[in-house]
Design a protein around this motif. Structure first.
Motif, short mmCIF file in Angstrom:
data_model
loop_
_atom_site.label_atom_id
_atom_site.label_comp_id
_atom_site.label_asym_id
_atom_site.label_seq_id
_atom_site.Cartn_x
_atom_site.Cartn_y
_atom_site.Cartn_z
N LEU A 17 0.84 -1.20 0.00
CA LEU A 17 0.00 0.00 0.00
C LEU A 17 0.87 1.25 0.00
CD1 LEU A 17 -2.76 1.34 0.07
CD2 LEU A 17 -2.76 1.07 2.56
N ALA A 18 1.93 1.22 0.80
CA ALA A 18 2.84 2.37 0.86
C ALA A 18 3.47 2.63 -0.51
CB ALA A 18 3.93 2.11 1.91
N LEU A 45 -6.22 10.97 1.55
CA LEU A 45 -7.61 10.56 1.75
C LEU A 45 -8.29 10.30 0.39
CD1 LEU A 45 -9.71 10.13 3.99
CD2 LEU A 45 -10.27 12.54 3.81
N LYS A 46 -8.09 11.22 -0.55
CA LYS A 46 -8.66 11.05 -1.89
C LYS A 46 -8.06 9.83 -2.59
CE LYS A 46 -7.77 15.00 -3.69
NZ LYS A 46 -7.65 16.15 -4.58
N GLU A 47 -6.74 9.67 -2.48
CA GLU A 47 -6.08 8.53 -3.12
C GLU A 47 -6.59 7.20 -2.58
OE1 GLU A 47 -1.70 8.76 -3.87
OE2 GLU A 47 -1.93 10.68 -2.83
N LEU A 48 -6.75 7.12 -1.27
CA LEU A 48 -7.25 5.89 -0.65
C LEU A 48 -8.68 5.60 -1.09
CD1 LEU A 48 -5.82 6.29 2.95
CD2 LEU A 48 -5.29 4.42 1.37
N ALA A 49 -9.51 6.64 -1.13
CA ALA A 49 -10.90 6.45 -1.56
C ALA A 49 -10.94 5.92 -2.99
CB ALA A 49 -11.67 7.77 -1.44
N ASP A 50 -10.11 6.47 -3.85
CA ASP A 50 -10.06 6.00 -5.24
C ASP A 50 -9.53 4.57 -5.33
OD1 ASP A 50 -11.06 8.41 -6.15
OD2 ASP A 50 -9.09 9.22 -6.71
N LEU A 51 -8.46 4.30 -4.60
CA LEU A 51 -7.84 2.98 -4.64
C LEU A 51 -8.80 1.89 -4.16
CD1 LEU A 51 -5.26 1.21 -4.98
CD2 LEU A 51 -4.79 1.69 -2.58
N PHE A 52 -9.49 2.16 -3.06
CA PHE A 52 -10.38 1.16 -2.47
C PHE A 52 -11.81 1.25 -3.01
CE2 PHE A 52 -7.22 1.43 1.14
CZ PHE A 52 -6.62 0.22 0.85
N ASP A 53 -12.05 2.21 -3.88
CA ASP A 53 -13.37 2.41 -4.48
C ASP A 53 -14.46 2.60 -3.42
OD1 ASP A 53 -15.06 2.79 -6.66
OD2 ASP A 53 -15.62 0.66 -6.74
N VAL A 54 -14.17 3.50 -2.50
CA VAL A 54 -15.12 3.86 -1.44
C VAL A 54 -15.20 5.37 -1.38
CG1 VAL A 54 -14.69 1.77 -0.06
CG2 VAL A 54 -13.35 3.84 0.39
N SER A 55 -16.19 5.87 -0.66
CA SER A 55 -16.31 7.32 -0.50
C SER A 55 -15.37 7.79 0.61
CB SER A 55 -17.74 7.70 -0.15
OG SER A 55 -18.08 7.25 1.14
N TYR A 83 -16.94 7.17 3.88
CA TYR A 83 -16.77 5.81 4.40
C TYR A 83 -15.41 5.68 5.08
CZ TYR A 83 -16.34 0.81 4.84
OH TYR A 83 -16.16 -0.45 5.36
N LEU A 84 -14.36 6.20 4.44
CA LEU A 84 -13.02 6.13 5.03
C LEU A 84 -12.95 6.83 6.38
CD1 LEU A 84 -10.49 6.75 2.13
CD2 LEU A 84 -10.68 4.73 3.56
N LEU A 85 -13.68 7.91 6.51
CA LEU A 85 -13.68 8.67 7.77
C LEU A 85 -14.65 8.10 8.81
CD1 LEU A 85 -13.50 12.30 6.37
CD2 LEU A 85 -11.65 10.96 7.39
N GLY A 86 -15.38 7.07 8.43
CA GLY A 86 -16.30 6.45 9.37
C GLY A 86 -17.61 7.20 9.52
#
Length: 94
Positions: free
Chosen positions: A23-24, A49-59, A62-65
């Motif tokens: 992931l890193a 935050l944006k990169e993770l959302a795109d990578l995992f295909d989530v909003s 969602y990432l922020l709970g």
């Protein structure tokens, strides 16, 4: 707050079968940064935050709970259904 999104990141990473190092490397971050995110010892910056959302295909929410549904489209469908139900209930009262 950081601990909550850290657990979410770890869950998503494991679901994708990625190590912290993988992931890193994907995000061009240090492996220790991923570990600190997951432990809640470091806050996410906006770009990550944006990169993770795109990578995992989530909003981002969602990432922020903030929402429990990974798929943003499902959230939209639920909101439309709730709106429809409210409108239908109002019309039924007339």
């Amino acid at each position: 707050m950081a601990l909550k999104h850290g657990k979410i990141i770890k869950k998503l990473r494991l679901e994708k079968g990625l190590t912290q190092k993988e992931l890193a490397d994907t995000l061009h971050k240090a492996e220790s940064t991923i570990g600190m995110w997951e432990q809640g010892r470091r806050e996410l910056d906006y770009d990550s935050l944006k990169e993770l959302a795109d990578l995992f295909d989530v909003s981002v929410d969602y990432l922020l709970g903030r929402v429990e549904i990974k798929d943003e489209k499902k959230v939209i469908v639920r909101l439309k259904l709730m709106t429809f139900n409210l409108l239908f209930m109002e019309k039924s009262k007339i």
